[in-house]
Design a protein around this motif. Structure first.
Motif, PDB file in Angstrom:
ATOM      1  N   VAL A  34       0.839  -1.206   0.000  1.00 51.23           N
ATOM      2  CA  VAL A  34       0.000   0.000   0.000  1.00 51.23           C
ATOM      3  C   VAL A  34       0.879   1.263   0.000  1.00 51.23           C
ATOM      4  N   THR A  35       1.971   1.256   0.756  1.00 53.61           N
ATOM      5  CA  THR A  35       2.819   2.446   0.804  1.00 53.61           C
ATOM      6  C   THR A  35       3.703   2.562  -0.446  1.00 53.61           C
ATOM      7  N   ALA A  36       3.940   1.438  -1.113  1.00 54.15           N
ATOM      8  CA  ALA A  36       4.765   1.493  -2.342  1.00 54.15           C
ATOM      9  C   ALA A  36       3.994   2.146  -3.498  1.00 54.15           C
ATOM     10  N   PHE A  37       2.660   2.038  -3.475  1.00 55.86           N
ATOM     11  CA  PHE A  37       1.824   2.600  -4.551  1.00 55.86           C
ATOM     12  C   PHE A  37       0.690   3.436  -3.942  1.00 55.86           C
ATOM     13  N   PRO A  38       1.031   4.591  -3.357  1.00 54.72           N
ATOM     14  CA  PRO A  38      -0.017   5.370  -2.683  1.00 54.72           C
ATOM     15  C   PRO A  38      -1.071   5.876  -3.673  1.00 54.72           C
ATOM     16  N   ASN A  39      -2.337   5.630  -3.335  1.00 58.22           N
ATOM     17  CA  ASN A  39      -3.461   6.009  -4.213  1.00 58.22           C
ATOM     18  C   ASN A  39      -3.243   5.556  -5.657  1.00 58.22           C
ATOM     19  N   ALA A  40      -2.594   4.436  -5.802  1.00 62.27           N
ATOM     20  CA  ALA A  40      -2.356   3.901  -7.138  1.00 62.27           C
ATOM     21  C   ALA A  40      -2.555   2.385  -7.153  1.00 62.27           C
TER      22      ALA A  40
ATOM     23  N   HIS B  88     -12.590   1.017  -5.746  1.00 64.22           N
ATOM     24  CA  HIS B  88     -12.027   1.897  -4.715  1.00 64.22           C
ATOM     25  C   HIS B  88     -10.508   1.792  -4.704  1.00 64.22           C
ATOM     26  N   PHE B  89      -9.877   2.821  -4.148  1.00 61.52           N
ATOM     27  CA  PHE B  89      -8.439   2.723  -3.912  1.00 61.52           C
ATOM     28  C   PHE B  89      -8.217   1.835  -2.701  1.00 61.52           C
ATOM     29  N   VAL B  90      -7.066   1.204  -2.669  1.00 61.19           N
ATOM     30  CA  VAL B  90      -6.759   0.257  -1.598  1.00 61.19           C
ATOM     31  C   VAL B  90      -5.942   0.966  -0.523  1.00 61.19           C
ATOM     32  N   ASP B  91      -6.442   0.850   0.708  1.00 59.89           N
ATOM     33  CA  ASP B  91      -5.646   1.297   1.856  1.00 59.89           C
ATOM     34  C   ASP B  91      -5.343   0.070   2.713  1.00 59.89           C
ATOM     35  N   CYS B  92      -4.950   0.281   3.947  1.00 54.42           N
ATOM     36  CA  CYS B  92      -4.514  -0.877   4.738  1.00 54.42           C
ATOM     37  C   CYS B  92      -5.665  -1.690   5.327  1.00 54.42           C
ATOM     38  N   GLY B  93      -6.901  -1.230   5.178  1.00 60.48           N
ATOM     39  CA  GLY B  93      -8.038  -1.998   5.690  1.00 60.48           C
ATOM     40  C   GLY B  93      -8.576  -2.954   4.631  1.00 60.48           C
TER      41      GLY B  93
ATOM     42  N   THR C  32     -11.770  -0.800   2.520  1.00 60.67           N
ATOM     43  CA  THR C  32     -12.116   0.445   3.219  1.00 60.67           C
ATOM     44  C   THR C  32     -11.625   1.713   2.506  1.00 60.67           C
ATOM     45  N   GLY C  33     -10.899   1.583   1.403  1.00 57.08           N
ATOM     46  CA  GLY C  33     -10.262   2.757   0.803  1.00 57.08           C
ATOM     47  C   GLY C  33     -11.247   3.679   0.100  1.00 57.08           C
ATOM     48  N   PRO C  34     -10.792   4.879  -0.286  1.00 53.39           N
ATOM     49  CA  PRO C  34     -11.661   5.875  -0.936  1.00 53.39           C
ATOM     50  C   PRO C  34     -12.368   5.314  -2.180  1.00 53.39           C
ATOM     51  N   ILE C  35     -13.657   5.615  -2.274  1.00 54.74           N
ATOM     52  CA  ILE C  35     -14.496   5.050  -3.344  1.00 54.74           C
ATOM     53  C   ILE C  35     -14.379   5.897  -4.612  1.00 54.74           C
TER      54      ILE C  35
ATOM     55  N   GLN D 156      -6.362   9.142 -17.533  1.00 57.26           N
ATOM     56  CA  GLN D 156      -6.528  10.486 -18.085  1.00 57.26           C
ATOM     57  C   GLN D 156      -6.192  11.558 -17.066  1.00 57.26           C
ATOM     58  N   GLY D 157      -5.757  11.165 -15.890  1.00 57.10           N
ATOM     59  CA  GLY D 157      -5.404  12.129 -14.844  1.00 57.10           C
ATOM     60  C   GLY D 157      -6.608  12.850 -14.284  1.00 57.10           C
ATOM     61  N   LYS D 158      -7.758  12.182 -14.315  1.00 56.19           N
ATOM     62  CA  LYS D 158      -9.004  12.859 -13.901  1.00 56.19           C
ATOM     63  C   LYS D 158      -9.417  12.532 -12.479  1.00 56.19           C
ATOM     64  N   ILE D 159      -8.569  11.851 -11.733  1.00 58.53           N
ATOM     65  CA  ILE D 159      -8.951  11.453 -10.378  1.00 58.53           C
ATOM     66  C   ILE D 159      -8.075  12.179  -9.368  1.00 58.53           C
ATOM     67  N   ARG D 160      -8.729  12.838  -8.413  1.00 58.98           N
ATOM     68  CA  ARG D 160      -8.010  13.472  -7.293  1.00 58.98           C
ATOM     69  C   ARG D 160      -8.519  12.861  -6.000  1.00 58.98           C
ATOM     70  N   VAL D 161      -7.601  12.466  -5.136  1.00 58.13           N
ATOM     71  CA  VAL D 161      -8.002  11.920  -3.842  1.00 58.13           C
ATOM     72  C   VAL D 161      -7.794  13.000  -2.789  1.00 58.13           C
ATOM     73  N   GLU D 162      -8.868  13.323  -2.090  1.00 59.87           N
ATOM     74  CA  GLU D 162      -8.818  14.340  -1.032  1.00 59.87           C
ATOM     75  C   GLU D 162      -9.335  13.689   0.243  1.00 59.87           C
ATOM     76  N   GLY D 163      -8.412  13.159   1.034  1.00 64.94           N
ATOM     77  CA  GLY D 163      -8.819  12.403   2.219  1.00 64.94           C
ATOM     78  C   GLY D 163      -9.590  11.166   1.797  1.00 64.94           C
ATOM     79  N   ARG D 164     -10.811  11.023   2.332  1.00 64.43           N
ATOM     80  CA  ARG D 164     -11.648   9.876   1.960  1.00 64.43           C
ATOM     81  C   ARG D 164     -12.354  10.097   0.627  1.00 64.43           C
ATOM     82  N   HIS D 165     -12.313  11.341   0.144  1.00 62.22           N
ATOM     83  CA  HIS D 165     -13.141  11.683  -1.010  1.00 62.22           C
ATOM     84  C   HIS D 165     -12.348  11.615  -2.311  1.00 62.22           C
ATOM     85  N   VAL D 166     -12.983  11.070  -3.309  1.00 68.39           N
ATOM     86  CA  VAL D 166     -12.376  11.024  -4.646  1.00 68.39           C
ATOM     87  C   VAL D 166     -13.142  12.019  -5.512  1.00 68.39           C
ATOM     88  N   ARG D 167     -12.391  12.983  -6.069  1.00 69.80           N
ATOM     89  CA  ARG D 167     -13.026  13.958  -6.953  1.00 69.80           C
ATOM     90  C   ARG D 167     -12.701  13.549  -8.382  1.00 69.80           C
TER      91      ARG D 167
END
Ligand code: GRF
Length: 206
Positions: A103-109, A143-148, A151-154, A192-203
């Motif tokens: 998870v830490t090797a590929f943050p939000n990826a 969703h993105f994968v976190d350590c849970g 549970t990661g951002p949808i 396409q670079g259209k995803i921004r992760v802001e805390g739990r929220h994905v814009r």
């Protein structure tokens, strides 16, 4: 689609690989600016490996045994992904929980697809959990994968009705139809670079 170098994907699988196929098909149709740099399976018998080989995609088998623990397994997995220059890891029916090492090797990826509307019914047998609970609607979640666990951002969700008399198989099949639409779309947005992760929220940028 925007130009630029295609994003290198690493797809992790354990089974049939129908989601892998959906992503391959969308890339080959020119709908995603990506290339699959490698498909990695912890199961040497996964049909997903055959699908990858049929499309000339490099495959690697990374079995569970022989590693002291999950972190050691994941450290070796990170090395394989880095060797292939992977920028986005796509979990497509990969039946292992990832450790902090991955998870830490590929943050939000790292993306995953789950066959329920999270946060309802995380973990295994999500379709059975939904049927047993008696919900009228279920679906799938990318969703993105976190350590849970799930549970990661949808990123995206799709709703699927539960029909009277549904079995686990019939509900799973209806959910999979949506998975095959939703997962390639989430990958496309990322590439396409259209995803921004802001805390739990994905814009999702327009
Ligand atoms: C899918 O149902 C997905 O939601 C879950 O694992 C299954 C994988 O199916 N995470 P496939 O191997 O892509 O056909």
């Amino acid at each position: 689609m925007t130009g630029g170098q295609p994003i290198a994907l690493g797809v992790l699988v354990s089974g049939s690989g129908s989601n892998l196929q959906a992503i391959i098909d969308r890339i080959e149709a020119g709908g995603i600016n990506a290339r699959i740099a490698c498909v990695i399976s912890n199961n040497p018998d996964a049909f997903a490996l055959t699908r990858a080989a049929e499309h000339g995609i490099p495959v690697a088998i990374h079995e569970n045994r022989g590693f002291a623990d999950r972190r050691a397994y994941d450290a070796a997995l990170v090395a394989i992904l880095r060797d292939h220059g992977v920028e986005l890891v796509v979990l497509a029916g990969f039946m292992r929980i990832l450790s902090e090492t991955m998870v830490t090797a590929f943050p939000n990826a790292i993306m995953n697809i789950h066959p329920a509307l999270l946060p309802a019914f995380p973990g295994l047998n999500a379709q059975k959990q939904a049927l047993d609970y008696g919900v009228r609607f279920s679906g799938c979640t990318v969703h993105f994968v976190d350590c849970g666990t799930d549970t990661g951002p949808i990123i995206l969700q799709a709703v699927v009705p539960v029909e009277q008399g549904d079995t686990e198989e019939s509900l799973s099949a209806r959910i999979q139809q949506e998975e095959h639409r939703t997962y390639p779309e989430a990958v496309r947005l990322f590439c396409q670079g259209k995803i921004r992760v802001e805390g739990r929220h994905v814009r999702i940028l327009s």
